[in-house]
Design a protein around this motif. Structure first.
Motif, PDB file in Angstrom:
ATOM      1  N   ALA A 141     -11.262  44.934 -22.990  1.00 22.91           N
ATOM      2  CA  ALA A 141     -11.399  44.955 -21.536  1.00 22.91           C
ATOM      3  C   ALA A 141     -11.399  43.549 -20.969  1.00 22.91           C
ATOM      4  N   GLY A 142     -12.106  42.640 -21.632  1.00 23.33           N
ATOM      5  CA  GLY A 142     -12.142  41.262 -21.164  1.00 23.33           C
ATOM      6  C   GLY A 142     -10.783  40.595 -21.220  1.00 23.33           C
ATOM      7  N   ALA A 143     -10.034  40.852 -22.283  1.00 22.36           N
ATOM      8  CA  ALA A 143      -8.708  40.258 -22.419  1.00 22.36           C
ATOM      9  C   ALA A 143      -7.760  40.760 -21.339  1.00 22.36           C
ATOM     10  N   ILE A 144      -7.823  42.059 -21.047  1.00 23.45           N
ATOM     11  CA  ILE A 144      -6.960  42.612 -20.001  1.00 23.45           C
ATOM     12  C   ILE A 144      -7.347  42.056 -18.638  1.00 23.45           C
ATOM     13  N   ALA A 145      -8.655  41.940 -18.400  1.00 26.07           N
ATOM     14  CA  ALA A 145      -9.124  41.429 -17.106  1.00 26.07           C
ATOM     15  C   ALA A 145      -8.670  39.992 -16.878  1.00 26.07           C
ATOM     16  N   ILE A 146      -8.843  39.134 -17.875  1.00 24.64           N
ATOM     17  CA  ILE A 146      -8.504  37.719 -17.676  1.00 24.64           C
ATOM     18  C   ILE A 146      -6.992  37.530 -17.626  1.00 24.64           C
ATOM     19  N   SER A 147      -6.230  38.414 -18.273  1.00 29.40           N
ATOM     20  CA  SER A 147      -4.766  38.305 -18.222  1.00 29.40           C
ATOM     21  C   SER A 147      -4.238  38.531 -16.813  1.00 29.40           C
ATOM     22  N   ALA A 148      -5.019  39.244 -15.995  1.00 32.83           N
ATOM     23  CA  ALA A 148      -4.602  39.479 -14.611  1.00 32.83           C
ATOM     24  C   ALA A 148      -4.515  38.192 -13.811  1.00 32.83           C
ATOM     25  N   LEU A 149      -5.140  37.126 -14.314  1.00 27.30           N
ATOM     26  CA  LEU A 149      -5.137  35.852 -13.592  1.00 27.30           C
ATOM     27  C   LEU A 149      -3.714  35.350 -13.345  1.00 27.30           C
ATOM     28  N   THR A 150      -2.821  35.559 -14.306  1.00 31.55           N
ATOM     29  CA  THR A 150      -1.430  35.155 -14.115  1.00 31.55           C
ATOM     30  C   THR A 150      -0.816  35.859 -12.914  1.00 31.55           C
ATOM     31  N   ALA A 151      -1.064  37.165 -12.803  1.00 30.82           N
ATOM     32  CA  ALA A 151      -0.536  37.924 -11.674  1.00 30.82           C
ATOM     33  C   ALA A 151      -1.104  37.417 -10.357  1.00 30.82           C
ATOM     34  N   VAL A 152      -2.382  37.079 -10.357  1.00 29.61           N
ATOM     35  CA  VAL A 152      -3.028  36.577  -9.140  1.00 29.61           C
ATOM     36  C   VAL A 152      -2.398  35.249  -8.711  1.00 29.61           C
ATOM     37  N   ILE A 153      -2.189  34.361  -9.682  1.00 24.27           N
ATOM     38  CA  ILE A 153      -1.643  33.034  -9.371  1.00 24.27           C
ATOM     39  C   ILE A 153      -0.228  33.135  -8.809  1.00 24.27           C
ATOM     40  N   VAL A 154       0.620  33.948  -9.438  1.00 22.05           N
ATOM     41  CA  VAL A 154       2.009  34.010  -8.969  1.00 22.05           C
ATOM     42  C   VAL A 154       2.116  34.747  -7.637  1.00 22.05           C
ATOM     43  N   MET A 155       1.232  35.722  -7.394  1.00 19.86           N
ATOM     44  CA  MET A 155       1.257  36.385  -6.097  1.00 19.86           C
ATOM     45  C   MET A 155       0.856  35.440  -4.980  1.00 19.86           C
ATOM     46  N   ALA A 156      -0.070  34.524  -5.260  1.00 19.75           N
ATOM     47  CA  ALA A 156      -0.467  33.541  -4.250  1.00 19.75           C
ATOM     48  C   ALA A 156       0.689  32.634  -3.879  1.00 19.75           C
ATOM     49  N   ALA A 157       1.684  32.537  -4.777  1.00 20.52           N
ATOM     50  CA  ALA A 157       2.867  31.710  -4.500  1.00 20.52           C
ATOM     51  C   ALA A 157       4.037  32.519  -3.955  1.00 20.52           C
ATOM     52  N   GLY A 158       3.840  33.828  -3.767  1.00 20.39           N
ATOM     53  CA  GLY A 158       4.885  34.613  -3.120  1.00 20.39           C
ATOM     54  C   GLY A 158       5.566  35.669  -3.973  1.00 20.39           C
ATOM     55  N   TRP A 159       5.146  35.847  -5.227  1.00 22.64           N
ATOM     56  CA  TRP A 159       5.763  36.882  -6.061  1.00 22.64           C
ATOM     57  C   TRP A 159       5.407  38.267  -5.525  1.00 22.64           C
ATOM     58  N   THR A 160       6.275  39.240  -5.798  1.00 22.18           N
ATOM     59  CA  THR A 160       5.990  40.615  -5.423  1.00 22.18           C
ATOM     60  C   THR A 160       4.938  41.203  -6.361  1.00 22.18           C
ATOM     61  N   LEU A 161       4.300  42.262  -5.926  1.00 22.93           N
ATOM     62  CA  LEU A 161       3.253  42.886  -6.732  1.00 22.93           C
ATOM     63  C   LEU A 161       3.803  43.404  -8.047  1.00 22.93           C
ATOM     64  N   TRP A 162       4.975  44.062  -8.026  1.00 25.23           N
ATOM     65  CA  TRP A 162       5.515  44.650  -9.251  1.00 25.23           C
ATOM     66  C   TRP A 162       5.896  43.582 -10.272  1.00 25.23           C
ATOM     67  N   SER A 163       6.470  42.480  -9.810  1.00 29.83           N
ATOM     68  CA  SER A 163       6.801  41.392 -10.730  1.00 29.83           C
ATOM     69  C   SER A 163       5.527  40.797 -11.334  1.00 29.83           C
ATOM     70  N   ALA A 164       4.507  40.646 -10.505  1.00 24.99           N
ATOM     71  CA  ALA A 164       3.234  40.099 -10.991  1.00 24.99           C
ATOM     72  C   ALA A 164       2.583  41.044 -12.000  1.00 24.99           C
ATOM     73  N   LEU A 165       2.646  42.343 -11.741  1.00 20.05           N
ATOM     74  CA  LEU A 165       2.065  43.315 -12.669  1.00 20.05           C
ATOM     75  C   LEU A 165       2.815  43.320 -13.999  1.00 20.05           C
ATOM     76  N   GLY A 166       4.135  43.123 -13.953  1.00 24.83           N
ATOM     77  CA  GLY A 166       4.894  43.026 -15.201  1.00 24.83           C
ATOM     78  C   GLY A 166       4.462  41.845 -16.035  1.00 24.83           C
ATOM     79  N   LEU A 167       4.186  40.743 -15.366  1.00 20.79           N
ATOM     80  CA  LEU A 167       3.702  39.550 -16.059  1.00 20.79           C
ATOM     81  C   LEU A 167       2.331  39.814 -16.677  1.00 20.79           C
ATOM     82  N   TRP A 168       1.474  40.480 -15.923  1.00 22.61           N
ATOM     83  CA  TRP A 168       0.153  40.857 -16.435  1.00 22.61           C
ATOM     84  C   TRP A 168       0.294  41.739 -17.668  1.00 22.61           C
ATOM     85  N   LEU A 169       1.243  42.677 -17.626  1.00 22.35           N
ATOM     86  CA  LEU A 169       1.463  43.569 -18.760  1.00 22.35           C
ATOM     87  C   LEU A 169       1.824  42.782 -20.014  1.00 22.35           C
TER      88      LEU A 169
END
Length: 270
Positions: A141-169
């Motif tokens: 659970a901790g590993a999955i939670a912290i991996s979401a940080l990549t999605a958060v960072i790229v979304m702050a720069a303008g990435w779409t949600l689906w692209s960010a979620l793919g990166l998180w995956l």
């Protein structure tokens, strides 16, 4: 009359701050470092920097929080308890300030991955406060939670949600397979009962998922090659002749593997 009680004049042992201020799980550093490195490499931004700092503050607060809560539950208050409280407040302040700065600088909303990651973070915190941080579910659970940080960072720069979620995956797949692999490898190395099949099947499933992403054009060959390498690493690492590798060296190997995944994903996104 001039004699003093030696016990009364004995100075208390100094408090060791490092075990209070810093996490004892060395693998946690690569877990938090990988999403920060990948996110800032793919989409650098002032908001991404502040989000990374906020994540570090939250990550560092785990250790003193666990100690403080453990002392509270025992009804004790040691000198270390005071220091643990101070570190929790300090790290918490850093996290809150950094989140505020990220919100100020962000040109795009970055909250969706945070909201999706909250349940995983809550599961990890639940186990942390019960002193069961090493439980498999807690680590996953901790590993999955912290991996979401990549999605958060790229979304702050303008990435779409689906692209960010793919990166998180992708990062979650790497982190989850690594945790299961290392746990099984260490159990086998210590002659404890364990089966190799779960680690191998999990790596194979990750490879199939990445192959599917390649087939729809979301990733390119470097990502598939990296995950194929992860499967090969798992297969070789669980061979009997590989189990004699010292545990610290296994940790170093996993840090290198994590870096390779970051590089592969960086150059393998379509």
């Amino acid at each position: 009359m001039q004699q003093h009680n030696s016990a009364a004049t004995t100075k208390p042992a100094p408090v060791r701050l490092r075990p209070i201020a810093l996490p004892v799980e060395h693998g946690g550093w690569s877990m938090v470092g990988a999403p920060i490195a990948l996110g800032l490499w793919l989409a650098p931004s002032p908001a991404g920097f502040w989000l990374s700092l906020a994540a570090l503050g939250a990550f560092l607060s785990r250790q003193p929080l666990k100690l403080a809560v453990g002392d509270y539950r025992r009804g004790k208050r040691y000198p270390r308890t005071v220091w643990a409280e101070r570190f929790v407040l300090g790290y918490g302040a850093i996290t809150l300030i950094a989140v505020g700065m990220a919100w100020w600088y962000a040109a795009f909303p970055f909250w969706p991955p945070i909201i999706l990651a909250v349940p995983f973070a809550v599961v990890q915190l639940f186990f942390d406060l019960r002193k069961q941080s090493r439980a498999l579910l807690a680590e996953l659970a901790g590993a999955i939670a912290i991996s979401a940080l990549t999605a958060v960072i790229v979304m702050a720069a303008g990435w779409t949600l689906w692209s960010a979620l793919g990166l998180w995956l992708l990062l979650s797949l790497q982190a989850v397979t690594a945790i299961v692999y290392v746990r099984i490898r260490l159990r086998l190395a210590h002659n404890e009962p364990a089966h190799r099949a779960p680690a191998l099947l999990l790596h194979l499933a990750a490879l199939v998922i990445v192959a599917g992403l390649l087939s729809i054009g979301w990733v390119s060959w470097p990502v598939l090659l990296v995950f194929a390498f992860l499967f090969l690493r798992c297969w070789i690492g669980l061979l009997p002749r590989s189990l004699a590798t010292p545990t610290p060296l296994v940790g170093v190997q996993e840090v290198i593997v994590t870096l390779l995944v970051v590089v592969g994903v960086r150059f393998g996104l379509s």
